[in-house]
Design a protein around this motif. Structure first.
Motif, PDB file in Angstrom:
ATOM      1  N   PRO A 564       0.808  -1.234   0.000  1.00 28.64           N
ATOM      2  CA  PRO A 564       0.000   0.000   0.000  1.00 28.64           C
ATOM      3  C   PRO A 564       0.836   1.278   0.000  1.00 28.64           C
ATOM      4  O   PRO A 564       0.696   2.132   0.893  1.00 28.64           O
ATOM      5  CB  PRO A 564      -0.807  -0.135   1.295  1.00 28.64           C
ATOM      6  N   ILE A 565       1.682   1.439  -0.998  1.00 26.54           N
ATOM      7  CA  ILE A 565       2.549   2.621  -0.996  1.00 26.54           C
ATOM      8  C   ILE A 565       1.747   3.914  -1.177  1.00 26.54           C
ATOM      9  O   ILE A 565       2.152   4.968  -0.677  1.00 26.54           O
ATOM     10  CB  ILE A 565       3.664   2.528  -2.053  1.00 26.54           C
ATOM     11  N   ALA A 566       0.604   3.853  -1.883  1.00 25.27           N
ATOM     12  CA  ALA A 566      -0.204   5.061  -2.064  1.00 25.27           C
ATOM     13  C   ALA A 566      -0.688   5.582  -0.709  1.00 25.27           C
ATOM     14  O   ALA A 566      -0.594   6.789  -0.419  1.00 25.27           O
ATOM     15  CB  ALA A 566      -1.391   4.775  -2.979  1.00 25.27           C
ATOM     16  N   ALA A 567      -1.193   4.671   0.138  1.00 25.93           N
ATOM     17  CA  ALA A 567      -1.656   5.073   1.472  1.00 25.93           C
ATOM     18  C   ALA A 567      -0.488   5.504   2.352  1.00 25.93           C
ATOM     19  O   ALA A 567      -0.581   6.488   3.100  1.00 25.93           O
ATOM     20  CB  ALA A 567      -2.413   3.915   2.122  1.00 25.93           C
ATOM     21  N   TRP A 568       0.621   4.799   2.284  1.00 23.80           N
ATOM     22  CA  TRP A 568       1.793   5.170   3.082  1.00 23.80           C
ATOM     23  C   TRP A 568       2.275   6.579   2.744  1.00 23.80           C
ATOM     24  O   TRP A 568       2.639   7.352   3.625  1.00 23.80           O
ATOM     25  CB  TRP A 568       2.934   4.186   2.834  1.00 23.80           C
ATOM     26  N   LEU A 569       2.290   6.887   1.440  1.00 26.20           N
ATOM     27  CA  LEU A 569       2.817   8.194   1.024  1.00 26.20           C
ATOM     28  C   LEU A 569       1.836   9.325   1.330  1.00 26.20           C
ATOM     29  O   LEU A 569       2.219  10.501   1.312  1.00 26.20           O
ATOM     30  CB  LEU A 569       3.160   8.174  -0.469  1.00 26.20           C
ATOM     31  N   ARG A 570       0.579   8.972   1.588  1.00 31.83           N
ATOM     32  CA  ARG A 570      -0.365   9.986   2.061  1.00 31.83           C
ATOM     33  C   ARG A 570      -0.292  10.141   3.576  1.00 31.83           C
ATOM     34  O   ARG A 570      -0.722  11.154   4.121  1.00 31.83           O
ATOM     35  CB  ARG A 570      -1.801   9.594   1.694  1.00 31.83           C
ATOM     36  N   GLY A 571       0.229   9.097   4.248  1.00 29.33           N
ATOM     37  CA  GLY A 571       0.215   9.090   5.702  1.00 29.33           C
ATOM     38  C   GLY A 571       1.578   8.946   6.326  1.00 29.33           C
ATOM     39  O   GLY A 571       2.386   9.882   6.294  1.00 29.33           O
ATOM     40  N   PRO A 572       1.902   7.744   6.880  1.00 29.99           N
ATOM     41  CA  PRO A 572       3.086   7.610   7.735  1.00 29.99           C
ATOM     42  C   PRO A 572       4.425   7.839   7.038  1.00 29.99           C
ATOM     43  O   PRO A 572       5.393   8.189   7.697  1.00 29.99           O
ATOM     44  CB  PRO A 572       2.978   6.159   8.243  1.00 29.99           C
ATOM     45  N   LEU A 573       4.485   7.652   5.723  1.00 28.50           N
ATOM     46  CA  LEU A 573       5.769   7.840   5.036  1.00 28.50           C
ATOM     47  C   LEU A 573       5.914   9.193   4.367  1.00 28.50           C
ATOM     48  O   LEU A 573       6.954   9.491   3.787  1.00 28.50           O
ATOM     49  CB  LEU A 573       5.960   6.750   3.967  1.00 28.50           C
ATOM     50  N   ARG A 574       4.888  10.031   4.459  1.00 29.51           N
ATOM     51  CA  ARG A 574       4.953  11.278   3.700  1.00 29.51           C
ATOM     52  C   ARG A 574       6.141  12.128   4.118  1.00 29.51           C
ATOM     53  O   ARG A 574       6.923  12.584   3.275  1.00 29.51           O
ATOM     54  CB  ARG A 574       3.659  12.081   3.843  1.00 29.51           C
ATOM     55  N   GLY A 604      -5.809  13.397  -2.960  1.00 31.18           N
ATOM     56  CA  GLY A 604      -6.577  12.415  -3.716  1.00 31.18           C
ATOM     57  C   GLY A 604      -6.950  12.838  -5.115  1.00 31.18           C
ATOM     58  O   GLY A 604      -7.781  12.194  -5.767  1.00 31.18           O
ATOM     59  N   ARG A 605      -6.354  13.917  -5.620  1.00 28.48           N
ATOM     60  CA  ARG A 605      -6.686  14.369  -6.977  1.00 28.48           C
ATOM     61  C   ARG A 605      -6.077  13.461  -8.039  1.00 28.48           C
ATOM     62  O   ARG A 605      -6.645  13.283  -9.118  1.00 28.48           O
ATOM     63  CB  ARG A 605      -6.183  15.803  -7.183  1.00 28.48           C
ATOM     64  N   ARG A 606      -4.897  12.932  -7.765  1.00 24.07           N
ATOM     65  CA  ARG A 606      -4.217  11.994  -8.654  1.00 24.07           C
ATOM     66  C   ARG A 606      -3.480  10.973  -7.793  1.00 24.07           C
ATOM     67  O   ARG A 606      -3.070  11.274  -6.666  1.00 24.07           O
ATOM     68  CB  ARG A 606      -3.188  12.706  -9.538  1.00 24.07           C
ATOM     69  N   ASP A 607      -3.294   9.791  -8.331  1.00 21.59           N
ATOM     70  CA  ASP A 607      -2.483   8.783  -7.644  1.00 21.59           C
ATOM     71  C   ASP A 607      -1.074   8.870  -8.218  1.00 21.59           C
ATOM     72  O   ASP A 607      -0.797   8.344  -9.304  1.00 21.59           O
ATOM     73  CB  ASP A 607      -3.064   7.387  -7.856  1.00 21.59           C
ATOM     74  N   HIS A 608      -0.185   9.538  -7.494  1.00 22.77           N
ATOM     75  CA  HIS A 608       1.202   9.699  -7.929  1.00 22.77           C
ATOM     76  C   HIS A 608       2.137   8.764  -7.170  1.00 22.77           C
ATOM     77  O   HIS A 608       3.347   8.995  -7.127  1.00 22.77           O
ATOM     78  CB  HIS A 608       1.660  11.145  -7.702  1.00 22.77           C
ATOM     79  N   ALA A 609       1.583   7.708  -6.573  1.00 26.97           N
ATOM     80  CA  ALA A 609       2.386   6.856  -5.691  1.00 26.97           C
ATOM     81  C   ALA A 609       3.605   6.276  -6.405  1.00 26.97           C
ATOM     82  O   ALA A 609       4.717   6.286  -5.861  1.00 26.97           O
ATOM     83  CB  ALA A 609       1.528   5.726  -5.118  1.00 26.97           C
ATOM     84  N   GLN A 610       3.422   5.768  -7.612  1.00 24.22           N
ATOM     85  CA  GLN A 610       4.537   5.125  -8.310  1.00 24.22           C
ATOM     86  C   GLN A 610       5.648   6.109  -8.621  1.00 24.22           C
ATOM     87  O   GLN A 610       6.837   5.805  -8.449  1.00 24.22           O
ATOM     88  CB  GLN A 610       4.027   4.455  -9.595  1.00 24.22           C
ATOM     89  N   LEU A 611       5.295   7.294  -9.077  1.00 22.37           N
ATOM     90  CA  LEU A 611       6.317   8.293  -9.400  1.00 22.37           C
ATOM     91  C   LEU A 611       7.048   8.749  -8.147  1.00 22.37           C
ATOM     92  O   LEU A 611       8.286   8.876  -8.141  1.00 22.37           O
ATOM     93  CB  LEU A 611       5.680   9.484 -10.108  1.00 22.37           C
ATOM     94  N   LEU A 612       6.313   8.997  -7.080  1.00 23.68           N
ATOM     95  CA  LEU A 612       6.946   9.429  -5.836  1.00 23.68           C
ATOM     96  C   LEU A 612       7.822   8.318  -5.250  1.00 23.68           C
ATOM     97  O   LEU A 612       8.871   8.595  -4.670  1.00 23.68           O
ATOM     98  CB  LEU A 612       5.880   9.859  -4.832  1.00 23.68           C
ATOM     99  N   TRP A 613       7.398   7.074  -5.411  1.00 29.06           N
ATOM    100  CA  TRP A 613       8.202   5.942  -4.929  1.00 29.06           C
ATOM    101  C   TRP A 613       9.525   5.870  -5.700  1.00 29.06           C
ATOM    102  O   TRP A 613      10.579   5.616  -5.123  1.00 29.06           O
ATOM    103  CB  TRP A 613       7.409   4.653  -5.067  1.00 29.06           C
ATOM    104  N   LYS A 614       9.463   6.101  -7.003  1.00 33.06           N
ATOM    105  CA  LYS A 614      10.686   6.107  -7.810  1.00 33.06           C
ATOM    106  C   LYS A 614      11.607   7.244  -7.377  1.00 33.06           C
ATOM    107  O   LYS A 614      12.831   7.064  -7.270  1.00 33.06           O
ATOM    108  CB  LYS A 614      10.341   6.231  -9.290  1.00 33.06           C
ATOM    109  N   ALA A 615      11.021   8.397  -7.140  1.00 33.30           N
ATOM    110  CA  ALA A 615      11.828   9.535  -6.690  1.00 33.30           C
ATOM    111  C   ALA A 615      12.486   9.228  -5.344  1.00 33.30           C
ATOM    112  O   ALA A 615      13.652   9.587  -5.109  1.00 33.30           O
ATOM    113  CB  ALA A 615      10.956  10.785  -6.589  1.00 33.30           C
TER     114      ALA A 615
END
Length: 631
Positions: A564-574, A604-615
Motif C-alpha cells: 500500500p505505498i499510495a496510502a503510506w505516502l499519504r500518511g506515515p511515510l509522507r 486524492g486528486r491523482r495517484d502519484h504513488a509510483q512516481l513518488l516511490w521512484k523519486a
C-alpha cells in the motif's frame, strides 16, 4: 548459490589485485556466508573471488575458486545446474571427478565443449572461467537472467561481480552515477537491458557470454548462445497434447529442482503457481516438505492465509505461518534499497525481503512460482491483446472521448485514460512499453526533475529496450509479441532482479521451476491462443493442473504482494519521503514540482504513488552515494 567476483588489472602495483579481490569478497558476503575463497593468477594478473552458500556437496571438495586437475582452467560459479548428474555421466569417459558438486561438472563441460557447454546447462547460473593457456576469461549468464552478473572496464582493467557493490568495492575502476538512464527508470522503475545507472557498469544480458583476451586486454562484444523459440515451431502440437506435455515437463522441472544437500521449502501464497509447486514437490521430495506463508499487517491477508493453510493440510507439508509488521517499514525500505545498489522501484521487494528475514536460518533453499505469469499468460493485458481487433478500436474511441474531458475526471478515470492511450498505440514498441508503465505522455514523469537534468534526461529514449525487442518479435500476433517481450524484459530486469536481491540479502537461494529450460523451450514455442483464451488467462497451465491443484485454488483470483505505498505516502511515510526527495533537489529534483505532486497525491486528486516511490529510491541512492564518497 553464491557470489562471484574477479578482476584483471595488468601492470598494477604489488598487492593491488590482492586487496581488490578481498574487498569484493567481503562486500558480497551475504550471498555466501558459509565460506569465502580467492585465487590469484599472477601470471595472468587476474584474481577470482567467491562467497559460498553451501547447497550441493557441503564438503570442502565443493569450495571455490575451483581449478581443473591440470591447472589450466579455473572457475567461479553462482547458481545451480539441475541436470549436472546427467552431464557428469556424459563427461565421465576420460574425466575423473573429485567432488559431487555441479561446479566441477560445469568446469568439465567447458573443458570438453567450450562455450557450447552453456547451452547444455539446465539451471540458473552466472559463471566466470579462466583459461591459462589461451589467456582468456569467459563470462556467461543463464538463459532467462535468473542469476545476475555485472562487469566494468576502463583502459586495460576489467572487473566483474554478482552485484554492483562488488565492482565498486574493488576500487579498480572509477564509477559514479549515470543520470542519463533516469528517463527509462522513471517509466519502469529500473534500467532495462545491459546499461545500469552507474557510469561504465553493465549487466551481462541473459543467454549471453563474453570473452576478455588477457593477451591484448580487449573485451569482445557479448554473444548470444540461445534465443527464445519461434512460436511457429510447435503449431503442429494439438492442444490436448500440449496440456499433457506441459504437465510432464512441469512435474520433471519441480523434481529436478528439489536436488539439494540441505532442506528445501516452498513459499506458498495459496495461488495457482505456488500450489502447483507444492503439489508436485510433495510427490518427489524425500522427507516432509516445508512450506511458508506470510501475513503482513499492511496487506489484506484474509483470503491468502486460509487458502495456503488448506493447501498445506491437503499435501501434508510442514507448514509455517509468519506474521510481519510494517511498523519499522522505513528500515526495510533502506535495507532493500541498499541490497539493489542502484534505484529499484518495485515495492514488492519489501514483503519479500521481510519474508526472507523471518525465515533466514531455517531453510536455505526455497522454490517459488516466478515466471508462470510471463510464460503462460497470467496478466489481464494479455486478454485485451488476445482480442486486439476488437479492443483497439474501442480503446481509440475511449481515448478520444477522454482526451476532450481532461480536467473533468478523477484519478481512477485518469488511469483508464492512460491505459486506453497505451492500448491504441500503432507502434508495437510504444504499445508494449506503455502497457508496462503507469507513466505516460499525458503527464510525463520527468516533470519532477530539475530543469537542467530534465533537458539532459529527455534526450534519452525511455523505450529503447522495447524497440530492440520489438524488432525481434516483428511479424508475430500482438499477444505473442507481448508474451515474448515480458520474458525478455519484465521478467529478468524487474522480477528476477527483485527476487535475487531480496533473497540473497538474507542468504536464501530461490529456485523457479516455471523457468526450467525444457519447459520454457516447449511452452514459449506454442501458439499464444493455447495460453490465453477469451476471458481465460493461463488457459494451458490451468488445464495441465486440473488433476493436481484443488478446484477452488485453480479458479481463484490472482494473488500477489499488494504493497500500500499510495496510502503510506499519504500518511506515515509522507514526511520521510518528501524530506528525503527534497533534500536531493537543486540538481536532481525540482522542489516545487515535488511538493505539488505530493499535495495532489495527498488530496486524492491523482495517484502519484509510483512516481513518488521512484523519486524516493533515487533520493536513497543519492544519500548512499554521498556517504560512500565521504567514506
Amino acid at each position: 548459490m553464491c557470489g562471484i567476483s574477479g578482476a584483471y588489472a595488468p601492470e598494477s602495483a604489488p598487492g593491488v589485485l590482492t586487496g581488490a579481490i578481498e574487498r569484493m569478497v567481503v562486500a558480497m558476503r551475504h550471498r555466501g556466508p558459509d565460506a569465502q575463497g580467492t585465487l590469484e593468477l599472477r601470471d595472468l594478473e587476474c584474481s577470482l573471488g567467491h562467497d559460498r552458500l553451501s547447497i550441493i556437496d557441503l564438503s570442502d571438495a565443493g569450495r571455490q575458486p575451483m581449478s581443473s586437475p591440470d591447472g589450466r582452467y579455473s572457475i567461479v560459479f553462482n547458481g545451480e545446474v539441475y541436470n549436472f548428474r546427467e552431464l557428469r555421466e556424459t563427461l565421465r569417459p576420460g574425466r575423473t571427478f573429485s567432488s559431487n558438486s555441479d561446479t566441477e561438472v560445469v568446469l568439465a563441460a567447458f573443458e570438453r565443449w567450450g562455450t557450447e557447454a552453456f547451452l547444455r546447462l539446465n539451471g540458473m547460473f552466472a559463471v566466470a572461467i579462466v583459461d591459462r593457456i589461451r589467456r582468456r576469461l569467459v563470462l556467461a549468464r543463464d538463459r532467462l537472467g535468473i542469476k545476475p552478473l555485472f562487469y566494468a572496464r576502463k583502459g586495460t582493467r576489467f572487473v566483474f561481480a554478482s552485484e554492483i557493490k562488488g565492482i565498486v568495492a574493488s576500487r579498480l575502476i572509477d564509477t559514479g552515477p549515470d543520470l542519463s538512464r533516469m528517463h527509462e527508470f522513471l517509466y519502469f522503475g529500473n534500467t532495462l537491458g545491459s546499461p545500469t545507472m552507474y557510469r561504465g557498469i553493465e549487466r551481462l544480458s541473459p543467454a549471453h557470454w563474453l570473452e576478455l583476451d588477457m593477451e591484448t586486454g580487449e573485451v569482445g562484444a557479448p554473444r548470444p548462445y540461445w534465443t527464445i523459440p519461434s512460436p511457429q515451431a510447435a503449431t503442429a502440437v494439438s492442444q490436448d497434447a500440449a496440456v499433457e506435455r506441459t504437465h510432464e515437463l512441469l512435474d520433471a522441472a519441480v523434481a529436478r529442482q528439489l536436488v539439494s544437500d540441505v532442506p528445501v521449502g516452498v513459499f506458498l501464497s495459496g495461488g495457482v503457481d505456488s500450489t502447483a509447486i507444492v503439489a508436485l514437490a510433495s510427490r518427489h521430495y524425500e522427507g516432509r516438505l516445508r512450506t511458508y506463508s506470510v501475513g503482513f499487517d499492511y496487506i489484506g491477508d484474509g483470503q491468502e492465509l486460509p487458502k495456503a493453510r488448506s493447501v498445506a493440510a491437503r499435501f501434508g507439508t510442514d507448514h509455517h505461518e509468519l506474521h510481519v509488521s510494517g511498523s519499522a517499514i522505513e528500515q526495510t525500505i533502506r535495507a532493500t534499497a541498499a541490497a539493489h545498489d542502484q534505484p529499484f522501484a518495485d515495492p514488492a521487494n519489501l514483503p519479500l525481503y521481510q519474508l526472507c528475514q523471518a525465515t533466514a536460518g531455517e531453510t536455505k533453499v526455497i522454490l517459488q512460482g516466478d515466471g508462470g505469469d510471463e510464460l503462460f499468460g497470467g496478466y489481464r493485458r494479455y486478454e485485451y491483446l488476445r482480442a486486439a481487433s476488437v479492443t483497439r478500436p474501442l480503446a481509440r474511441a475511449a481515448a478520444w472521448i477522454l482526451d476532450r474531458a481532461r480536467g473533468l475526471y478523477g484519478r481512477r478515470t485518469f488511469g483508464a485514460h492512460r491505459f486506453f492511450r497505451a492500448l491504441e498505440q500503432a507502434d508495437v514498441a510504444d504499445r508494449m512499453a506503455l502497457l508496462l508503465s503507469v507513466e505516460g505522455p499525458l503527464n510525463p514523469p520527468t516533470r519532477i526533475l530539475h530543469p537542467d537534468l530534465r533537458a539532459t534526461v529527455e534526450r534519452q529514449d525511455p523505450f529503447l529496450r522495447y524497440r530492440q525487442v520489438a524488432e525481434a518479435v516483428a511479424g508475430m500476433d500482438e499477444l505473442q509479441q507481448m508474451l515474448l517481450t515480458d520474458l525478455q524484459i519484465l521478467l529478468p530486469d524487474i522480477f528476477l532482479e527483485k527476487v535475487d536481491r531480496s533473497t540473497m540479502a538474507m542468504s536464501i537461494e530461490v529456485r523457479v521451476p516455471f523457468l526450467d529450460f525444457d519447459l520454457v523451450d516447449f511452452v514459449a514455442a506454442l501458439p499464444a491462443s493455447y495460453k490465453v483464451g477469451v476471458g481465460q488467462r493461463k488457459r494451458l497451465l490451468r488445464a495441465a493442473l486440473r488433476d493436481i491443484v484443488p478446484p477452488e485454488i485453480l479458479s481463484g483470483r490472482k494473488m500477489g504482494f499488494g504493497v500500500p505505498i499510495a496510502a503510506w505516502l499519504r500518511g506515515p511515510l509522507r514526511g520521510f519521503a518528501e524530506d528525503l526527495i527534497c533534500s536531493a533537489a537543486g540538481d536532481w529534483f525540482d522542489k516545487s514540482a515535488v511538493r505539488a505532486t505530493f499535495n495532489e497525491h495527498v488530496l486524492g486528486r491523482r495517484d502519484h504513488a509510483q512516481l513518488l516511490w521512484k523519486a524516493l529510491q533515487c533520493a536513497l541512492w543519492r544519500e548512499r552515494l554521498a556517504v560512500s564518497s565521504a567514506g
